[in-house]
Motif scaffolding. Structure first.
Motif, PDB file in Angstrom:
ATOM      1  N   ARG A 114       0.825  -1.218   0.000  1.00  0.00           N
ATOM      2  CA  ARG A 114       0.000   0.000   0.000  1.00  0.00           C
ATOM      3  C   ARG A 114       0.860   1.270   0.000  1.00  0.00           C
ATOM      4  N   CYS A 153      -4.487   7.758   9.167  1.00  0.00           N
ATOM      5  CA  CYS A 153      -5.676   7.017   8.756  1.00  0.00           C
ATOM      6  C   CYS A 153      -5.797   5.765   9.627  1.00  0.00           C
ATOM      7  N   CYS A 206      -2.855   3.254   9.276  1.00  0.00           N
ATOM      8  CA  CYS A 206      -1.602   3.724   9.871  1.00  0.00           C
ATOM      9  C   CYS A 206      -1.714   3.716  11.399  1.00  0.00           C
ATOM     10  N   CYS A 229       1.101   7.316   5.068  1.00  0.00           N
ATOM     11  CA  CYS A 229       0.865   6.558   3.832  1.00  0.00           C
ATOM     12  C   CYS A 229       0.240   7.508   2.814  1.00  0.00           C
ATOM     13  N   CYS A 274      -2.992   9.358   4.055  1.00  0.00           N
ATOM     14  CA  CYS A 274      -3.045  10.325   5.150  1.00  0.00           C
ATOM     15  C   CYS A 274      -1.809  11.216   5.268  1.00  0.00           C
TER      16      CYS A 274
HETATM   17 ZN    ZN Z   1      -2.155   6.351   6.468  1.00  0.00          ZN
END
Ligand code: ZN
Ligand code: ZN
Ligand code: FE
Length: 730
Positions: free
Chosen positions: A124, A161, A164, A183, A186
């Motif tokens: 991801r 997020c 995370c 990531c 976010c």
């Molecule tokens: Zn994230």
């Protein structure tokens, strides 16, 4: 089966905070079904484990060897306790009021795990330029305050997020408590990467926002791009650093041995100075006249993506104009670099503290020449400790400051030359920042003896604080001793460009016998005039003129005015500077008569050396204090110039002469003062050739030699030396 329950308390000291040590202990205890707890405190990590005896044994056996990559364990002390029946293992909060020993770690290069994810199309975080984990990523450059957690970093504005957040809260995850965790959903973003790659490939100059500031980048093999970068930056000769896409490419640029490979790929990812490979595929303007190239490898995910996509070695030089410090705030960078960069590659994660790339060299021992990103703010031990918290203000050029309490010293990142407002602001704000981070409220301030240094003025403007003035070359000597855990007495050969002497003259070719407390000047270079003061630093021909006058040789007619200054001493202070003697010979040999940066004449003199030359010049050692008198040397150099000998021969003969004289002087003084330990320090010893030959000579004479390794041999090490002396004097 062994079912006897045991409980052990373990105290771990070293670099064990901010490096994922607590989650590591948590996982290890879980694996072995042990109960107990782990916490960070003022001394390092404290933990207790309880369970089956054999499991406790295995835990203790694996604790050190299996520790996370960034942890450096100095001491592990275990004691037996009565078992209390604890089955679960927890990560506990630090005790209230305790200040962690190392609240902030240095910025660390992308780890192998993150790198794998970065280039994994199904991850991801595939191609996410801000991927990081507990083992890697930004630290010092993003921290705003303590305690070190997300709200006190420049990541505060990004809300994690759910995915995370789950990683962040899971002690078994590699991203447990990784404060900059982010990531693509976010975290910070980086528009324009593809445009920057295309522009770079086509020869453009791109300003790239990195970890500690902006770089200016262009293709290293494109002469037109590199020379226009030089022109726009007003940087005439100073070598540019390179970033190579891989170790294999780095090895096509410079000659690396095992130590060099280890340094260039270490988690600190410094710029490594190494001998240029003949035919290295770089444009001539990258490092004109330099026998070495400065090369680094990508150290942030952004760099990995950029270098992988461009596929070529890039010039990566600090983004600044002339002597200003590196740009790091977006608005300021856009303004200051608008006439230099064709394109800006900018992201939205703010940089809190400007931090240059560090510079190292793999000599006989690794040497740090500029200690900054990747190393700072790791603490350096202060042997003997300090009874009072203290601040040391450092020198004027290549300034660093240093804060200390107890047995720890925190030496700042490279601040720069304290000669303009921007740099002075970095200095004063940096001191406040460090004082907060490491909870040091200085009661004592050490400073240079030079009354005009801005760092000295800063110290004397502080109220209600005890001041300790420290002589510059004594600080060089003490820094090296303290770094190696020694207190002296030692004999120091301290050779540099300039330092204020206790007699008010300009010192720089000093032989000292000293400890961490005091010193005696037992020898020095013959004093001559510095015609016109500071102008003689920028114009080495003035020093050539001064040395000719001192040696009884009539200088060329064009130099008559300066010869007058040298004779009369009018606005021409006396100096014993070794750096200026190298400048003078560089000018006499026709190599450099004017310089664009300090040390350039000496660097080019070394570069010119003809390695096949075996001759040397006469030189005298006389009197007590011992005077190194090179007037015979200067007369012989002048004769060689008249005889049409090549600059290479003259340069090499001169280096051999100074090396021989230094060894002889040290051997003689070591004998007189019954000392077996010699310290070599000061900026002149940045010369690989001089350092190597003096070192061999002294070792051959049975003397023990110490050279700065973790702190710079140049004035970047002065603040730590001042701290060591102040601590020992209190
Ligand atoms: Zn994230
Ligand atoms: Zn990582
Ligand atoms: Fe110095």
């Amino acid at each position: 089966m062994n079912v006897v329950a045991r409980r052990a308390r373990v105290r771990v000291t070293g670099t064990v905070q901010g490096v994922g040590f607590r989650p590591y202990v948590y996982r290890l205890a879980g694996e072995l079904s042990l109960g107990g707890y782990v916490l960070n405190d003022a001394h390092g990590v404290l933990l207790e484990v309880e369970g089956v005896s054999a499991a406790v044994d295995e835990f203790l056996a694996r604790l050190g060897p299996d520790a996370p990559p960034l942890a450096v364990l100095e001491r592990v002390v275990a004691e037996e306790l009565e078992p209390g029946g604890q089955r679960t293992f927890t990560i506990r909060e630090s005790p209230r009021g305790e200040i962690p020993d190392a609240p902030v770690a240095p910025d660390t290069a992308t780890c192998p795990d993150c790198l794998r994810e970065l280039f994994d199309p199904v991850d991801r975080r595939f191609r996410y330029p801000f991927i990081n984990c507990t083992n890697c990523g930004p630290r010092f450059t993003i921290v705003r305050g303590v305690p070190y957690d997300r709200p006190s970093t420049t990541m505060a504005g990004f809300t994690m997020c759910a995915a995370c957040r789950a990683e962040y809260e899971d002690p078994s995850d590699r991203r447990f408590h990784a404060q900059p965790n982010a990531c693509p959903v976010c975290g910070p973003s980086l528009p324009l990467l593809d445009a920057a790659v295309t522009a770079l490939r086509h020869g453009a100059i791109v300003a790239v926002k990195g970890i500690g500031g902006y770089h200016l980048a262009c293709r290293a093999d494109d002469e037109r791009a590199v020379s226009s970068l030089r022109a726009r930056k007003h940087r005439e000769d100073k070598p540019f650093a390179l970033m190579a896409p891989s170790m294999a490419v780095a090895e096509s640029l410079v000659v690396l041995d095992d130590r060099g490979r280890e340094l260039i790929s270490s988690p600190a990812r410094p710029i490594l100075l190494a001998p240029r490979r003949p035919g290295a595929p770089v444009a001539g303007s990258v490092a004109p006249g330099a026998p070495e190239l400065g090369v680094m490898l990508p150290y942030s995910p952004l760099h990995h993506l950029l270098l992988a996509d461009v596929g070529e070695t890039l010039v990566m030089t600090s983004a600044n104009v002339s002597d200003e410090p590196i740009a790091y705030r977006d608005d300021e960078a856009l303004e200051r670099l608008k006439d230099i960069a064709d394109l800006f590659l900018v992201h939205d994660r703010p940089i809190e503290t400007r931090t240059d790339d560090s510079v190292v060299r793999a000599a006989r021992r690794p040497m740090v020449l500029r200690r900054s990103r990747g190393y700072v703010p790791a603490s350096v031990p202060l042997p003997g400790g300090t009874p009072l918290p203290l601040l040391a203000c450092g020198a004027e050029l290549k300034n660093t400051f240093c804060l200390a309490r107890g047995t720890r010293a925190w030496v700042s990142h490279h601040i720069g030359d304290l000669q303009n407002y921007e740099t002075l602001r970095s200095f004063t704000e940096g001191i406040e920042h460090f004082a907060r981070l490491f909870a040091v409220e200085p009661e004592v301030v050490a400073h240079d003896l030079h009354p005009e240094y801005l760092s000295t003025k800063y110290a004397s403007d502080l109220d209600g604080i005890e001041l300790v003035g420290v002589q510059h070359h004594h600080a060089h000597l003490a820094a090296c001793l303290a770094e190696h855990g020694e207190a002296g007495p030692a004999l120091g050969a301290i050779f540099d460009g300039t330092g204020y002497g206790v007699d008010g003259t300009v010192w720089g070719g000093e032989l000292l016998v000293g400890t961490l407390r005091d010193f005696t000047r037992v020898g020095h270079l013959l004093p001559v005039r510095l015609p016109g003061g500071d102008r003689a630093v920028r114009e080495p021909w003035r020093m050539a003129c001064s040395w000719l006058v001192a040696s009884g040789i009539e200088p060329p007619a064009a130099w008559r005015q300066i010869a007058e200054l040298a004779r009369s001493g009018l606005s021409s202070p006396r100096t014993t500077s070794m750096g200026r003697l190298f400048d003078a010979v560089s000018a006499l040999a026709g190599i450099r008569t004017e310089v664009n940066y300090e040390g350039q004449a000496a660097i080019e003199l070394e570069a010119a050396c003809d390695p096949s030359e075996r001759g040397s010049y006469p030189i005298e050692l006389t009197g007590a204090p011992l005077v190194i008198d090179p007037r015979e040397t200067i007369r012989a150099v002048a004769a060689d110039v008249r005889a049409g000998r090549t600059p290479g021969v003259i340069a090499r003969r001169f280096h051999r002469t100074i090396a021989r004289a230094t060894v002889e002087a040290c051997v003689r003084l070591a004998d007189t003062h019954d000392i077996g330990l010699v310290v070599l320090s000061g900026g002149v010893f940045q010369s690989r050739l001089l350092l190597d030959s003096v070192w061999s000579g002294l070792a051959g004479a049975g003397l023990r030699v110490l050279v700065p390794e973790r702190l710079p041999v140049n004035d970047g090490g002065i603040s730590y030396g001042q701290a060591a002396i102040a601590a020992a004097t209190l």
